[in-house]
Scaffold this active site. Structure first.
Site, PDB file in Angstrom:
ATOM      1  CG  HIS A 184      -2.764 -19.916  13.546  1.00  0.00           C
ATOM      2  ND1 HIS A 184      -2.148 -20.856  12.754  1.00  0.00           N
ATOM      3  CD2 HIS A 184      -2.346 -18.712  13.084  1.00  0.00           C
ATOM      4  CE1 HIS A 184      -1.393 -20.262  11.867  1.00  0.00           C
ATOM      5  NE2 HIS A 184      -1.486 -18.947  12.032  1.00  0.00           N
TER       6      HIS A 184
ATOM      7  CB  CYS B  98       0.079 -15.992  12.735  1.00  0.00           C
ATOM      8  SG  CYS B  98      -1.309 -15.205  11.899  1.00  0.00           S
TER       9      CYS B  98
END
Length: 383
Positions: free
Chosen positions: A313, A331
């Site tokens: 992301h 992440c």
């Protein structure tokens, strides 16, 4: 006056005898071929007369040997005929619609045998009344285009006991040969994955003849399921925390190389774990929270690849670390522009291959098909 017969005369006599023998033998064989006695029709019905608790998915048919049906029908309790089909030679009749649960049916008709004698067809049976009707859903759905690592997933709303019966009722057809196997990830989920990634642009058809199938413990399948979908281009994400880069390959060619930041190396709980994952979902804006680490943020262009909580992301707030330092909570952070470009290129089911991390992902979340070796995957089959 009369001498002994010559050799020529004797041969003539023997030849005549042989001819008589051959002719006689030929007549005898012809008579044997024509001695078959016409037989009386032998009729069988499944289920037989008096059968109860019949699974609607079990064989339902009437057959005749040594003859053919002149009339044959299966009637429900209201006297309505069940739609069916008779084979071209008149020897087999089967329904063309599924039978109902907890219903009574009766066979009626007669067959004519080779001997010309009629044989009556009669019998009554009752189908099972389920204690539970178990529904199933299947993904990918009709018309989907998915990545080369996408598994076929069938989810049940109740646990399944007879897993082998379910597997036997499932079929996977592909436009090109593909080796694969079903594997039970839980009592309510069975996945089919290929041995290797799908060949790109493969067309896939999946059918499950589950209606009326006994699952055990009084449970039966509530409906048949099916889907047809296509595999897209071959896109693979290569993720190595040691490089601080995220590489995208498409159809064997590198098409992107993004500066990235992975999970913090000093904290095993924040590592981006090793393993082969798949793109599970995509969201232009995603809320991300963690009670353990005390954050609650919204990030854009979020591509989820693990139910453990890992995404690829945007993280503009961490732009200084991209390509330099790994400091995320697990992440893979990209710039807004790179995250948007990757988001738009990704298909559900694309593989994400993470290597070089200090931690491995343990199988146990609901998408771990590719965390297992092919041999380990085959062990999950019930057959």
């Amino acid at each position: 006056m009369f001498g002994k017969p010559g050799i020529k005369a004797r041969l003539s006599v023997l030849t005549g005898l042989l001819v008589v023998a051959v002719v006689a033998g030929g007549c005898s064989a012809t008579r044997a071929e024509n001695t078959e006695v016409p037989r009386t029709a032998a009729v069988a019905v499944e289920p037989g007369d008096g059968a109860v608790d019949v699974a609607p998915a079990s064989p339902i048919r009437a057959t005749v040997k040594h003859g053919s049906f002149r009339e044959i029908a299966l009637f429900d309790a209201n006297g309505a005929p069940v739609p069916g089909e008779l084979s071209p030679d008149g020897s087999v009749w089967q329904p063309t619609v599924p039978l109902s649960f907890g219903a009574t049916y009766s066979w009626h008709g007669h067959a004519i045998g080779q001997d010309g004698r009629p044989v009556e067809v009669r019998g009554t049976f009752r189908t099972a009344q389920p204690e539970q009707e178990v529904s199933a859903t299947i993904t990918p759905q009709d018309g989907d285009e998915v990545g080369i690592a996408m598994p076929i997933r069938i989810s049940f709303d109740q646990p399944v006991k007879d897993k082998a019966a379910v597997e036997r009722a499932l079929s996977v057809e592909t436009s090109v040969p593909v080796e694969g196997s079903w594997g039970w990830l839980s009592d309510t989920q069975v996945d089919w994955r290929p041995k290797e990634y799908w060949p790109p642009h493969t067309h896939v058809k999946v059918t499950g003849e589950l209606y009326g199938l006994p699952y055990g413990d009084g449970a039966f399948g509530a409906e048949d399921i099916s889907t047809e979908f296509d595999i897209g281009r071959a896109q693979i994400v290569k993720a190595d925390p040691n490089t601080h880069r995220l590489v995208v390959e498409r159809d064997g060619q590198q098409v992107a190389d993004y500066p990235a930041s992975y999970g913090a190396e000093y904290d095993p709980g924040r590592h981006t774990p090793n393993g082969t994952f798949i793109v599970m979902s995509k969201s232009p804006v995603e809320r991300m929270t963690s009670e353990e680490y005390g954050y609650d943020v919204y990030k854009t262009w979020a591509v989820r690849f693990s139910n453990h909580g890992e995404y690829i992301h945007e993280n503009e707030e961490n732009s200084w670390a991209l390509g330099e330092v790994n400091n995320s909570h697990g992440c893979i952070n990209l710039s807004a522009a790179d995250a948007k470009e990757f988001f738009e290129s990704a298909l559900i089911g694309d593989p994400v291959e993470v290597t070089g991390s200090g931690s491995d992902m343990e199988p146990g979340y609901d998408v771990y098909d590719w965390l297992l070796s092919w041999e380990e995957w085959q062990e999950l089959s019930a057959l």
